[in-house]
Structures are given as C-alpha cells and as structure tokens.
Motif scaffolding. Structure first.
Motif, PDB file in Angstrom:
ATOM      1  N   ASP A 186      99.576 -33.851 115.890  1.00  0.00           N
ATOM      2  CA  ASP A 186      98.786 -33.460 117.073  1.00  0.00           C
ATOM      3  C   ASP A 186      97.380 -33.028 116.677  1.00  0.00           C
ATOM      4  OD1 ASP A 186      99.581 -31.146 115.799  1.00  0.00           O
ATOM      5  OD2 ASP A 186      99.900 -30.014 117.635  1.00  0.00           O
ATOM      6  N   ASP A 216      93.797 -28.835 115.535  1.00  0.00           N
ATOM      7  CA  ASP A 216      95.246 -28.909 115.752  1.00  0.00           C
ATOM      8  C   ASP A 216      95.505 -28.461 117.190  1.00  0.00           C
ATOM      9  OD1 ASP A 216      98.022 -28.383 115.859  1.00  0.00           O
ATOM     10  OD2 ASP A 216      98.083 -27.909 113.720  1.00  0.00           O
ATOM     11  N   GLY A 224      98.124 -27.552 118.493  1.00  0.00           N
ATOM     12  CA  GLY A 224      99.080 -26.444 118.583  1.00  0.00           C
ATOM     13  C   GLY A 224     100.312 -26.764 119.411  1.00  0.00           C
ATOM     14  N   THR A 225     100.515 -28.050 119.686  1.00  0.00           N
ATOM     15  CA  THR A 225     101.629 -28.420 120.571  1.00  0.00           C
ATOM     16  C   THR A 225     102.820 -28.997 119.829  1.00  0.00           C
ATOM     17  OG1 THR A 225     100.590 -30.580 120.951  1.00  0.00           O
ATOM     18  CG2 THR A 225     100.109 -28.830 122.536  1.00  0.00           C
ATOM     19  N   GLU A 226     102.612 -29.474 118.582  1.00  0.00           N
ATOM     20  CA  GLU A 226     103.723 -30.065 117.826  1.00  0.00           C
ATOM     21  C   GLU A 226     103.592 -29.650 116.373  1.00  0.00           C
ATOM     22  OE1 GLU A 226     104.702 -34.213 118.688  1.00  0.00           O
ATOM     23  OE2 GLU A 226     105.020 -34.565 116.554  1.00  0.00           O
ATOM     24  N   VAL A 227     104.699 -29.313 115.753  1.00  0.00           N
ATOM     25  CA  VAL A 227     104.676 -28.849 114.369  1.00  0.00           C
ATOM     26  C   VAL A 227     104.217 -29.985 113.450  1.00  0.00           C
ATOM     27  CG1 VAL A 227     106.120 -28.017 112.469  1.00  0.00           C
ATOM     28  CG2 VAL A 227     106.445 -27.109 114.776  1.00  0.00           C
ATOM     29  N   ASN A 228     103.304 -29.655 112.559  1.00  0.00           N
ATOM     30  CA  ASN A 228     102.716 -30.665 111.688  1.00  0.00           C
ATOM     31  C   ASN A 228     103.669 -31.087 110.581  1.00  0.00           C
ATOM     32  OD1 ASN A 228     100.622 -29.898 113.277  1.00  0.00           O
ATOM     33  ND2 ASN A 228      99.189 -29.448 111.627  1.00  0.00           N
ATOM     34  N   GLU A 257     105.407 -26.633 118.993  1.00  0.00           N
ATOM     35  CA  GLU A 257     104.757 -25.668 118.109  1.00  0.00           C
ATOM     36  C   GLU A 257     104.462 -24.358 118.833  1.00  0.00           C
ATOM     37  OE1 GLU A 257     101.195 -27.304 116.376  1.00  0.00           O
ATOM     38  OE2 GLU A 257     101.410 -26.024 114.614  1.00  0.00           O
TER      39      GLU A 257
HETATM   40 CA   LIG Z   1     100.318 -29.060 115.341  1.00  0.00          CA
END
Ligand SMILES: [Ca+2]
Ligand SMILES: [Ca+2]
Ligand SMILES: [Ca+2]
Length: 426
Positions: A341, A372, A374-378, A399
């Motif tokens: 994301d 980032d 901040g919506t999906e874990v990297n 996330e």
């Molecule tokens: Ca992310």
C-alpha cells in the motif's frame, strides 16, 4: 450636443472609469496551462535476489536466507570439483518455491538436484582426470568440448547426487526462506569439495543456464574452475527491486486543503486505499470531483505513446495537462505496484503551482516522497504474496495505521532513482 447625448456620453465615461477602477482594485490573477510528466526511472532488474555459495569441504555446510513470493524460483550452481565441468543445480528454470496450492515448499529438496555437464570441457574419469580442478595446471585447462549444458551422460560412473550434496529448505514465515547446503560427500565413493558458486531468486526465467544451449562464460568459470567471479558480477548487476507504477490521480486545489491524505492521520476512506493497495484511482478521483477546494482533478493512466491505459513500466511516463491560477496547489498519487500500500505523492498540501505570481516549471521530484497508506501490512517489496503481482490486490492484512512516509524496515530505492516529476507551464 443635446442633453440626452450628453447624458449618454457621461454614462459611458462613467462606465469606462468604473471598469478601469475595478481593474485596479482586483487585478487579474496569473493563469497558466500546466503539463505534468510522471516518469518511472527505476533501473531494470531481472532478479529479486542473488548471492554466492561458499567453498564447502566434505562435512561443511552453509545457510542462505532469502525472500521469495509465489511464482518465484530458486536456482543455484556449484561445481562438483572432482570433474572437468560438472556442477550441481536444479532444472534450468529453478526450484518452484510455492506449490500449486500456494504453500511454501519446505524440507529436503535434494531429489530436485541434478548433476549437469556444462559442455565446455571434455570429461575425464571423475576423481582422476589430470585436467580436473584439483590436478589441472591452471584454470581453464583441458580439452574444449564445444557442447551444450545437459545432464551428465559420459559413460563414467558417478556417485548418486544424494550421496554428495543435500539441500534443505525451511520457511521462516512470510516470504522468508532459509536454504541449508550440506556437502555430505565424505562417505561417498568420490568425496569432493563444492566450489564457490551462485544462487539466485527469479521469476519465470533460466537465470544460470539453459538446458541444451552453450554455457555462458560465467557458468564455465563455475563449472570448470570453481570461479564464480564473472557470474557474480552479472547477477549483481541484474538484481534489485523494480516495479511499475499504477494509474494515479491528480487534484488542483486551494492551499488549505489536503485532498488525498493528511500526514499522520488515518486514510480518509475516500478511495486512497484502492489506489494504494490495488492501483485503482477511480474511487479517489470520484471523491475529489466537486469536493470543497478542488478546482480540477483527474486520472492519469495511459503511458505516453501507448494506446490504452496500463501500468507504467521503467523508462515510461504518464502525462496530464490542466489550467490553474495563482494560489492553486497540485497533489498527485500513484501506487508503487510491487508493494502492499505504498504510493508516491507530494506532501499532504501538494505543491504550489505559482511562486511570486509566476508559474512553477521544471523538476519537482525533490518534493516527492514514498508514502505508506497505513491500510495494509507491508511485506517484502517485490515478493509479498498479498501484493498485486501475486494476486494480492486489496487482500492483505489490515494495518489500521496512519498515512506516513514509509518506515517499515525494508529497503526501497531512493525516491529520485525511482520517480521523476517535471512540470512545464505555458
Ligand atoms: Ca502499509
Ligand atoms: Ca564436459
Ligand atoms: Ca579443467
């Protein structure tokens, strides 16, 4: 002159004076037509990761840790030293690291290892031949074979591969694997060191050799002399993170608006998530249309010279044009596709399109950051199984974070080696 004519004339003069006066009180704002060019300047790369294997005497082992996603393969080549030009490797396309169900391959994978003949030097009896690495007068000594890479088939008898070498894969979670390479030849009929070689993680490719074709100079060095220097140079030059950019969105807006995101705050829920996770700018563009403080907005999705919308590959540009007036700001956002994301954008307020009344022109890349959402874990860039290239799109782990400059412990190319944004004003 009649009274009527005098009155008309006076009225006209008054009007002229009034409109002149009006101009002086509220001068016309400077306006310009801007063309913005967004270029993907990432260096092309063929391989996600690569490295070397060590000299391993019988009884010695080495562990190698790497990241790989679905659709990526591990290849390696290391010389069977008691030979002229034989090496151990998987099939030329490498070992598939995830099975057809998407599960990581683990355990003993030695059954996939084969003993290959590089086809560059005529074979002598294994463990005895005077032109084999332990006995030859110098590197690249022996009769030239002018052959192709193929499974060894020379009439000599070799110990079973599984009595010489052992490869074991562990999955460490996420996209991380650890390979253990063991030289177990000590108790075989022809014990042999393993010479320095190479490993590489690639997509659909034949990165080290192609069965049935002549060996590269790099493979010849590995297979005849245990010299991996040429192959290492070639692999290193071709290894790195590379990614397209996705279709993006732009907005022309007033100074007091953060049209796309606010640094340090959660996603506004207006479409940034689908732009940043799935490369789809349409929802965000719809939200921006007619929103307070937005004068113009749109999608940029067709590479210059292309006939249809599509991702932006390295060396290509998106371009868009709009009118703006003094006091306007520009914001943009485009996803870095091989991430979960992440997107490129200016700061939350965008950039001013005029400075001291003159339109901004030139390279504004210095204002771009990698954000980032901040919506999906990297996940590991270029390998994560929830990234779009591996069917992930918007399917990763939530996330519940804030939009902020990326800071996830992974390494990304410097912004100015990834994207170039230029503005031309007319
Ligand atoms: Ca992310
Ligand atoms: Ca040979
Ligand atoms: Ca030789």
């Amino acid at each position: 002159m009649t009274t009527l004519k005098k009155t008309v004339l006076f009225s006209m003069l008054l009007l002229a004076f009034a409109s002149c006066k009006d101009d002086e009180v509220t001068p016309q704002k400077a306006m310009a037509t801007f063309t913005v060019n967004v270029e993907n300047v990432l260096a092309p790369a063929s391989y996600l990761a690569s490295g070397t294997t060590n000299f391993l005497a019988p009884g010695e082992s080495q562990t190698i840790t790497f990241n790989a996603g679905k659709g990526q393969f591990l290849s390696f080549a290391t010389m069977y030293v008691q030979s002229n030009d034989l090496f151990f490797g998987f099939d030329d396309s490498g070992l598939q690291l995830y099975d057809d169900m998407g599960a990581a391959v683990t355990g003993d994978v030695t059954a996939q290892v084969k003993l290959w003949d590089a086809g560059t030097e005529v074979n002598e009896e294994p463990g005895v031949g005077p032109n084999q690495a332990p006995r030859q007068a110098g590197p690249n000594t022996g009769m030239t074979e002018n052959g192709v890479v193929q499974l060894v088939n020379d009439g000599f008898t070799y110990p079973a591969v599984a009595s010489l070498i052992k490869l074991t894969l562990a999955h460490d979670g996420g996209t991380m694997f650890t390979l253990t390479l063991d030289n177990i030849s000590g108790s075989s009929s022809i014990p042999s060191p393993l010479a320095p070689g190479n490993w590489v993680v690639a997509g659909m490719d034949t990165p080290l050799f192609t069965e049935g074709q002549a060996a590269s100079a790099g493979l010849e060095g590995i297979a005849e002399d245990g010299d991996n220097s040429k192959m290492t140079t070639r692999l290193t030059d071709a290894t790195g993170f590379v990614s397209p950019f996705a279709p993006g969105v732009y907005a022309v807006h007033s100074m007091d608006v953060n049209p796309i995101f606010t640094n340090g705050a959660g996603d506004k829920g207006q479409g940034l998530e689908s732009l940043a996770e799935g490369g789809d700018p349409s929802a965000l563009n719809t939200s921006l249309t007619g929103a307070m403080g937005i004068s113009t907005n749109g999608v940029f999705n067709t590479p210059v010279g292309a006939s249809a919308p599509g991702p932006l590959m390295p060396g290509n540009s998106y371009s868009f044009t709009f009118d703006a007036e003094d006091g306007d700001y520009l914001s943009i956002a485009t996803m870095l596709v091989h991430t979960n994301d992440l997107f490129y954008a200016f700061g939350e307020n965008g950039i001013a399109l005029f400075q001291n009344g003159s339109p901004v022109t030139g390279d504004v890349t210095g204002n771009v950051q990698l954000w980032d959402a901040g919506t999906e874990v990297n996940e590991y860039p270029g390998a994560g199984n929830n990234q779009p290239a591996r069917g992930g799109g918007t399917t990763g782990t939530d996330e519940n974070g804030n939009v902020m400059p990326v800071n996830d412990g992974f390494t990304y190319p410097p912004v100015n080696q990834a994207i170039k944004v230029t503005i031309t004003a007319m």
